[in-house]
Design an enzyme around this catalytic site. Structure first.
Site, PDB file in Angstrom:
ATOM      1  N   ASP B  89      25.966  39.040  29.813  1.00 46.49           N
ATOM      2  CA  ASP B  89      24.723  38.718  30.495  1.00 46.49           C
ATOM      3  C   ASP B  89      23.663  39.716  30.017  1.00 46.49           C
ATOM      4  OD1 ASP B  89      25.217  41.107  31.688  1.00 46.49           O
ATOM      5  OD2 ASP B  89      25.457  40.317  33.703  1.00 46.49           O
ATOM      6  N   ASP B 275      31.332  31.177  34.854  1.00 45.53           N
ATOM      7  CA  ASP B 275      31.911  32.512  35.032  1.00 45.53           C
ATOM      8  C   ASP B 275      31.835  32.828  36.505  1.00 45.53           C
ATOM      9  OD1 ASP B 275      29.907  35.025  35.729  1.00 45.53           O
ATOM     10  OD2 ASP B 275      28.850  33.290  34.902  1.00 45.53           O
ATOM     11  N   CYS B 313      52.976  26.084  40.744  1.00 43.26           N
ATOM     12  CA  CYS B 313      52.363  26.921  39.711  1.00 43.26           C
ATOM     13  C   CYS B 313      53.417  27.509  38.776  1.00 43.26           C
ATOM     14  CB  CYS B 313      51.576  28.037  40.388  1.00 43.26           C
ATOM     15  SG  CYS B 313      50.841  29.216  39.232  1.00 43.26           S
ATOM     16  N   CYS B 315      52.845  30.230  36.714  1.00 45.61           N
ATOM     17  CA  CYS B 315      52.473  31.574  36.244  1.00 45.61           C
ATOM     18  C   CYS B 315      53.601  32.571  36.502  1.00 45.61           C
ATOM     19  CB  CYS B 315      51.179  32.047  36.899  1.00 45.61           C
ATOM     20  SG  CYS B 315      51.395  32.753  38.545  1.00 45.61           S
ATOM     21  N   CYS B 318      54.312  33.378  40.180  1.00 46.55           N
ATOM     22  CA  CYS B 318      55.019  32.331  40.919  1.00 46.55           C
ATOM     23  C   CYS B 318      56.433  32.109  40.391  1.00 46.55           C
ATOM     24  CB  CYS B 318      54.210  31.039  40.897  1.00 46.55           C
ATOM     25  SG  CYS B 318      52.702  31.175  41.893  1.00 46.55           S
ATOM     26  N   HIS B 344      47.857  35.471  38.896  1.00 47.98           N
ATOM     27  CA  HIS B 344      47.969  34.137  39.499  1.00 47.98           C
ATOM     28  C   HIS B 344      46.604  33.461  39.623  1.00 47.98           C
ATOM     29  CE1 HIS B 344      49.035  30.781  42.029  1.00 47.98           C
ATOM     30  NE2 HIS B 344      47.959  31.090  42.742  1.00 47.98           N
TER      31      HIS B 344
END
Lengths: 382, 382
Positions: B89, B275, B313, B315, B318, B344
């Protein structure tokens, strides 16, 4: 429990320790996961670093989340999502160093939680029960570790009480493991129990402690009460004196040690297992280990240093990042600082142990040790 | 910069954005790495999550470690050890939200560092220069983002100043990239620059902002000044109003948004890039996203819950850990809590974007959106 010594080089031993959750190649270093988590690192990364066994603290887990809860969830391995061996200490050391309003007598210790003031008791028997519920591969007996310095009288009193507690703790462990006592959930039926040698810095007391503890008969033995403030030479001397008296065919564990050169020196005196918070704690304080010794990443000299932390190191931190970036992360208080520093320091410790093991296999341990000690300085650079 | 739109489904677009450090499949979510680090996660793990682009903050990096230092070390990618695209930014938003003693006039902003009180200036031109040194793939123009709520007059004043700054910022960017100005290190010669649409919640101002900013001519356009406190329906309405006015063949970036359902709603209104700090910040506060909505891992109901956080999930968090363990880590203040929770939540956001992209490819975005919104609740369960 089966322990094979596959190679010897002087007093140093290379072996394989078979535990319920897998094999530990010795000499081995156990990262410390006090509250069922090694600070700054996840179990996935511990796997990637090839940590073969970790240590957790009975005192902390007893208070939170509680041994009953962990037992309901299947024991420490299931609770943590860690499928390799775990060793728990007995909680004795933390009762003395952390708990409030502790009272110690022949029966055991009563104390208040440092978290919420709740009252708890640990005895030689209840420490066995708690560890049965927690379910590590290795449980440690409950001992009394005198503070340092201690007079001969004080060290003797703690040592003789520890011997009486050894008998009580072993009896309780055998009662549970043979089924004579069935009132406690055993999360890991293949759990083994290690005894602990005390005696402070007094060789006559260490001798009596070895004799008495070995007579009780444990699966293996640890040397406790060192790395508590005494000069390193005193520690090395006591390790050299005590280790050879322990049964040759069983692993020997030096509790709470130490700096990287302490590991090298102690392996050379016959030690097989180590644990210490130094690599993880120092990582979070910005003290990072290299073959030359520790460096402090905060130092202004690293502000625009594009080199890796340790050019000789193959860990993720050293492969991906510069000292300048690590310094920036540390000064900014970024979590990545703790993560990357922990990763590096644990890699350094575990890799040093692997190099030690290889040197013993090849019969070159003395050369390795000489070169390591020549290069490694305990002091931070000015 | 090349942007191909490969699929359309209603107003939703599926595309490929080619930047200096690689391709970004859109719609895409950019994890926020404020100080050249995404909080709680390392670049190795960002790779594993397949984050294709991250955002860093010019304001923070200008103050520490400084754009000169980052330029000396080769720019943000080299500094971070991250080989994929980065967007920065312009620093404007943080000057208004973080800096002390800020003073704003037509020239730009002067302010004191919130770290050490040092004085700094950012102008439309200097924000270009700082980002040239930082070297992201995408630099944002310097804008004035009015606080919310703002009157029509205040929003108009900020929007018209932003238009004048757009011209100045673009002129400076083109002077650097064509070599007319050669007094600034350009760490990434293939850098592109996005313009920013302002105008608050007023459609007439948004229309004028689009017209003026597109007339200046940037590589792509962002909608700024939303997700600053206005009701979500107002935001959705303004996105639906503004996005279609932006050039069809260039990516559209909605800055600072949002909750998972905001992403789905905004893609459906023609947005390509997002974002937001929500997945990482909320992770550190114990708020975790699932297909049903957020859950608070602190809650006592999870104390001995052996289930994964989100059974749907895949990931690491998980796959390896139970809610009971994650709650224990959080209540114990373990770093692993922040690490695993961040992993996660970022996985959830990035995976949601992948699902959105696939749905657009298959022409099933409306069905996906309906099912997502039916299942997902923004509110924490009681």
């Amino acid at each position: 429990m089966n322990f094979e010594i596959t190679h010897r080089d002087g007093a140093a031993r290379r072996g394989r320790l078979h535990l319920a959750h897998g094999v530990v190649d010795t000499p081995a270093f156990m990262p410390v996961g006090t509250r069922a988590a090694v600070k700054g690192i996840t179990v996935d990364r511990l796997h990637a670093l090839d940590a073969q066994i970790i240590l957790a603290n009975t005192y902390h887990l007893l208070l939170r989340p509680g041994d009953d809860l962990i037992a309901r969830l299947g024991g420490l391995n299931a609770f943590m999502g860690w499928d390799r061996p775990v060793l728990t200490d007995s909680g004795g050391y933390q009762v003395f160093s952390l708990a409030a309003r502790r009272k110690l007598d022949e029966e055991g210790a009563t104390f208040q939680s440092h978290l919420d003031g709740s009252r708890h008791t640990l005895t030689p028997e209840s420490a066995v029960d708690v560890q049965a519920r927690l379910g590590p591969d290795v449980a440690m007996m409950f001992d009394e570790c005198p503070s340092w310095p201690a007079t001969h009288d004080a060290a003797e009193a703690a040592m003789t009480r520890t011997l009486r507690w050894a008998r009580r703790g072993r009896d309780r462990f055998l009662a549970l493991s043979t089924g004579r006592a069935a009132d406690v959930t055993r999360s890991n039926p293949a759990q083994v129990q290690f005894g602990i040698i005390q005696g402070g810095i007094y060789k006559d007391l260490r001798d009596r402690s070895v004799g008495g503890t070995v007579e009780v008969g444990f699966d293996a033995y640890a040397i406790g009460g060192l790395s508590v403030g005494e000069p390193v030479d005193v520690m090395y001397d006591l390790v050299a004196h005590t280790a050879p008296q322990l049964p040759d065919g069983q692993p020997r564990y030096l509790m709470g040690t130490g700096m990287p050169d302490d590991l090298v020196e102690s392996v050379g005196r016959g030690i097989d297992l180590f644990d210490c918070v130094l690599p993880t704690r120092n990582a979070r304080n910005g003290q990072l280990f290299t073959r030359e010794g520790p460096l402090n990443i905060k130092h202004a000299r690293y502000a625009d240093d594009p080199q890796p932390l340790d050019p000789a190191c193959g860990c993720e931190t050293c492969r991906c990042h510069s000292r300048a970036y690590l310094r920036h992360l540390f000064l900014s208080g970024e979590m990545a600082a703790g993560i990357l520093n922990t990763l590096h320091n644990l890699h350094f410790y575990l890799d040093t142990m692997r190099q030690i093991g290889k040197a013993i296999e090849f019969g070159t341990f003395e050369t390795f040790k000489r070169e390591f000690l020549h290069t490694f300085s305990r002091r931070l650079p000015a």
